[in-house]
Design an enzyme around this catalytic site. Structure first.
Site, PDB file in Angstrom:
ATOM      1  CG  ASP A  36      -2.060  -0.911   1.181  1.00 40.44           C
ATOM      2  OD1 ASP A  36      -2.115  -1.704   0.224  1.00 40.44           O
ATOM      3  OD2 ASP A  36      -2.909  -0.871   2.086  1.00 40.44           O
ATOM      4  CG  HIS A  91       2.411   0.168   4.161  1.00 35.90           C
ATOM      5  ND1 HIS A  91       2.027  -0.730   5.142  1.00 35.90           N
ATOM      6  CD2 HIS A  91       1.339   0.996   3.959  1.00 35.90           C
ATOM      7  CE1 HIS A  91       0.784  -0.456   5.520  1.00 35.90           C
ATOM      8  NE2 HIS A  91       0.351   0.581   4.822  1.00 35.90           N
TER       9      HIS A  91
END
Length: 257
Positions: A74, A220
């Site tokens: 993400d 991430h």
């Protein structure tokens, strides 16, 4: 099934029943606060746990019993760490899904195109990833998602069908916006908490502990710690006899229209 509609209906029935009993039998008024408190806690749980599917259905893992997992990233793309993540994925020949933030795509178009060129999938993570995203109107959310949709289509010719809400928070407005664009909400089974955990050994252990058939991992591509532990995690996955597969193959959903 515990969802927003059913929970609200039960709450209204209980509230009406309590009001009747209070008038007829003099029940103490504090009961109202107890009902409201319980209802609020349930709403809080439904909002902050995407896997609850309280406001909208969400895919959080595959149904396979085989030793297969999928990994996702993400918040990118960014110049500092996304290229490092891509290099690691290429070295280990591992596919991933990147849920991208619109303004970062706009700022790093070539990097975003590299994600696609390397064979990875992309999904929407909103345009601005505003801290208050879930407080916006559904109209504003929809417009923001469309902004990213148009950008990605211009760059790749692809219409995304997957959406991961910022912070995994859902509510009626998020649900309405996602449905307006016919998006499928994609959650996760294992949230590594790599944005919080700065200890590499603890982060790696948390990722290892989450290994199970069908798991969707959330990382991430904006975190140095993730870049540091990713090779060791992928090596561990292989040692345990697991295979990292494309997310669309794991959940049997098309990522693009």
């Amino acid at each position: 099934m515990l969802n927003f509609r059913n929970t609200t209906l039960v709450f209204m029935i209980l509230l009406a029943a309590f009001a009747y009993l209070q008038l007829q039998q003099g029940w103490h008024w504090s009961g109202y606060f107890m009902l409201i408190a319980v209802y609020t806690l349930v709403l809080f749980y439904g909002s902050f746990y995407v896997g609850s599917q309280f406001f909208i259905p969400a895919v959080c893992q595959g149904t396979t019993t085989e030793k297969q997992i999928a990994i996702s990233f993400d918040d990118g793309p960014i110049e500092k760490h996304t290229p490092e993540v891509l290099a690691i994925l290429k070295k280990y020949e591992v596919p991933a899904t990147f849920f991208c933030i619109g303004y970062r795509v706009a700022a790093h178009e070539s990097l975003f195109k590299q994600i696609i060129a390397d064979g990875h999938l992309v999904g929407s993570h909103s345009y601005y990833h505003d801290f208050w995203f879930d407080m916006h109107s559904s109209k504003r959310m929809t417009a923001e998602l469309q902004q990213l949709q148009k950008l990605v289509y211009r760059l790749t010719g692809k219409n995304m069908k997957w959406f991961r809400p910022p912070y995994g928070v859902t509510n009626p407005n998020v649900s309405k916006a996602a449905r307006a664009l016919d998006y499928k909400v994609i959650g996760w089974k294992v949230r590594t908490m790599d944005t919080v955990t700065k200890d590499e050994s603890k982060l790696l252990q948390k990722a290892k502990d989450g290994l199970q058939p069908g798991a969707i991992f959330l990382f991430h591509d904006t975190i140095h710690t993730t870049v540091f532990i990713l090779p060791r995690f992928l090596e561990y996955v292989k040692e345990q006899g697991y295979t990292v597969v494309p997310l669309d193959k794991l959940v049997h959903l098309q990522p693009y229209a």
